[in-house]
Design an enzyme around this catalytic site. Structure first.
Site, PDB file in Angstrom:
ATOM      1  N   HIS A 130       2.879   1.488  -7.813  1.00  0.00           N
ATOM      2  CA  HIS A 130       1.480   1.263  -8.210  1.00  0.00           C
ATOM      3  C   HIS A 130       0.856   2.579  -8.677  1.00  0.00           C
ATOM      4  O   HIS A 130       0.190   2.631  -9.719  1.00  0.00           O
ATOM      5  CB  HIS A 130       0.700   0.687  -7.026  1.00  0.00           C
ATOM      6  CG  HIS A 130      -0.768   0.536  -7.279  1.00  0.00           C
ATOM      7  ND1 HIS A 130      -1.350  -0.661  -7.627  1.00  0.00           N
ATOM      8  CD2 HIS A 130      -1.786   1.434  -7.233  1.00  0.00           C
ATOM      9  CE1 HIS A 130      -2.650  -0.495  -7.794  1.00  0.00           C
ATOM     10  NE2 HIS A 130      -2.935   0.774  -7.545  1.00  0.00           N
ATOM     11  N   GLU A 131       1.084   3.635  -7.913  1.00  0.00           N
ATOM     12  CA  GLU A 131       0.546   4.936  -8.292  1.00  0.00           C
ATOM     13  C   GLU A 131       1.214   5.461  -9.564  1.00  0.00           C
ATOM     14  O   GLU A 131       0.565   6.089 -10.406  1.00  0.00           O
ATOM     15  CB  GLU A 131       0.721   5.939  -7.144  1.00  0.00           C
ATOM     16  CG  GLU A 131       0.022   5.559  -5.853  1.00  0.00           C
ATOM     17  CD  GLU A 131      -1.474   5.323  -6.039  1.00  0.00           C
ATOM     18  OE1 GLU A 131      -2.081   5.999  -6.903  1.00  0.00           O
ATOM     19  OE2 GLU A 131      -2.028   4.463  -5.335  1.00  0.00           O
ATOM     20  N   HIS A 134      -0.537   4.312 -12.675  1.00  0.00           N
ATOM     21  CA  HIS A 134      -1.666   5.130 -13.147  1.00  0.00           C
ATOM     22  C   HIS A 134      -1.167   6.258 -14.049  1.00  0.00           C
ATOM     23  O   HIS A 134      -1.797   6.585 -15.056  1.00  0.00           O
ATOM     24  CB  HIS A 134      -2.425   5.716 -11.961  1.00  0.00           C
ATOM     25  CG  HIS A 134      -3.288   4.734 -11.225  1.00  0.00           C
ATOM     26  ND1 HIS A 134      -4.251   3.981 -11.855  1.00  0.00           N
ATOM     27  CD2 HIS A 134      -3.344   4.389  -9.910  1.00  0.00           C
ATOM     28  CE1 HIS A 134      -4.861   3.207 -10.967  1.00  0.00           C
ATOM     29  NE2 HIS A 134      -4.325   3.431  -9.784  1.00  0.00           N
ATOM     30  N   GLU A 179      -6.577  -1.458 -11.856  1.00  0.00           N
ATOM     31  CA  GLU A 179      -5.779  -1.753 -10.661  1.00  0.00           C
ATOM     32  C   GLU A 179      -4.857  -2.956 -10.882  1.00  0.00           C
ATOM     33  O   GLU A 179      -3.742  -3.001 -10.357  1.00  0.00           O
ATOM     34  CB  GLU A 179      -6.698  -2.019  -9.464  1.00  0.00           C
ATOM     35  CG  GLU A 179      -7.461  -0.792  -8.983  1.00  0.00           C
ATOM     36  CD  GLU A 179      -6.533   0.325  -8.536  1.00  0.00           C
ATOM     37  OE1 GLU A 179      -5.580   0.046  -7.776  1.00  0.00           O
ATOM     38  OE2 GLU A 179      -6.754   1.469  -8.952  1.00  0.00           O
TER      39      GLU A 179
END
Length: 291
Positions: A130-131, A134, A179
């Site tokens: 998930h990070e 970004h 997100e």
């Protein structure tokens, strides 16, 4: 891992970017000065501050330090076709993870110990991915001013002018959309929607002792019930009011979105695309965002 994952060689951010993220990013690009603000005013100071904080108060993950976490990082980077950032573990009782990256600088991810304690290895990899989402989508340009605005508003009396509040609201709206994109990155890395939804369930109501007792199927039913609220005008109004000042969509909504995308043709096509060669981007080199 119990099955062989597809390595998504040549994966581009726009191939998995959520439509709401695309729309919100387009709106933000029309705001003058944000990119300049990050590069000229915030970049050097913020980058040095977080680097110093990581070195002083965190543990840098490597082949020699917490090698299992290092392996999870490299696997996720290989799957998403991304150079590995630095990964730190930090003692903190609040389950969280965040990333920070400035253009041309060494990006990094931080995992809190309380989050690691609550998750399985596959779920930890979902958080890391998930990070990485970004970083893959270069969200740092807008993540950095958002965090600076939030911090400044809380520390400086009367700083929150109408202009700052308006900018903060627009950035928060963009972030909630971003997100969804990063949850998709987590799914592409783990290639198991139940793993990603399980992380969201544990973030909503888990702890090291409660996590093993939680029922994922019941949580998915809960997400569908949340959807039903939108069928009334009052329900939609209440939901909008609830999320207006949040940096993240509520966990059940994120679970619903990942459940839908896992069944989509777009997701299946990404997994089935021809794999050209083997991705060897596994050698570690050596915007800040919460999970």
């Amino acid at each position: 891992m119990t099955f062989s994952k597809k390595t998504l060689v040549g994966l581009k951010a726009d191939q998995f970017r959520h439509p709401l993220d695309l729309q919100a990013t387009k709106s933000l690009k029309q705001l003058p000065g944000l990119d300049l603000m990050v590069r000229s005013l915030l970049g050097s100071v913020a980058e040095q501050f977080f680097h110093l904080n990581n070195i002083a108060a965190s543990v840098l993950v490597s082949e020699k330090q917490l090698p299992q976490l290092h392996k999870l990082l490299l696997e996720a980077c290989q799957t998403l076709d991304l150079e590995p950032p630095q990964l730190y573990v930090q003692q903190n009782p609040v389950p969280n993870a965040y990333t920070f990256a400035m253009r041309g600088k060494q990006p990094f991810i931080v995992l809190h110990t309380s989050l690691i304690d609550m998750l399985t290895p596959e779920e930890i990899q979902a958080v890391i991915a998930h990070e990485l989402g970004h970083l893959k989508c270069e969200h740092g340009v807008y993540l950095t001013p958002l965090n600076i605005i939030v911090v400044a508003a809380s520390l400086i009396p009367n700083w929150g002018t109408v202009v700052a509040q308006s900018l903060q609201e627009q950035l928060l709206e963009w972030l909630r959309c971003a997100e969804f994109t990063c949850d998709r990155a987590a799914l592409l890395a783990t290639q198991n929607p139940r793993v990603v939804m399980s992380v969201l369930m544990k973030l909503a109501g888990g702890s090291p002792t409660l996590a093993p007792q939680l029922n994922l199927d019941a949580f998915i039913e809960q997400a569908r019930a949340y959807d039903a609220i939108s069928k009334t005008e009052l329900g939609e109004l209440l939901k909008s009011a609830q999320t207006a000042q949040l940096s993240h969509p509520v966990p059940v909504l994120r679970a619903r979105e990942i459940d839908r995308w896992a069944s989509s043709q777009t997701y299946q096509s990404l997994l089935e695309q021809p794999q050209v060669g083997y991705n060897k981007k596994v050698a570690s080199k050596g915007g800040w965002r919460n999970w």
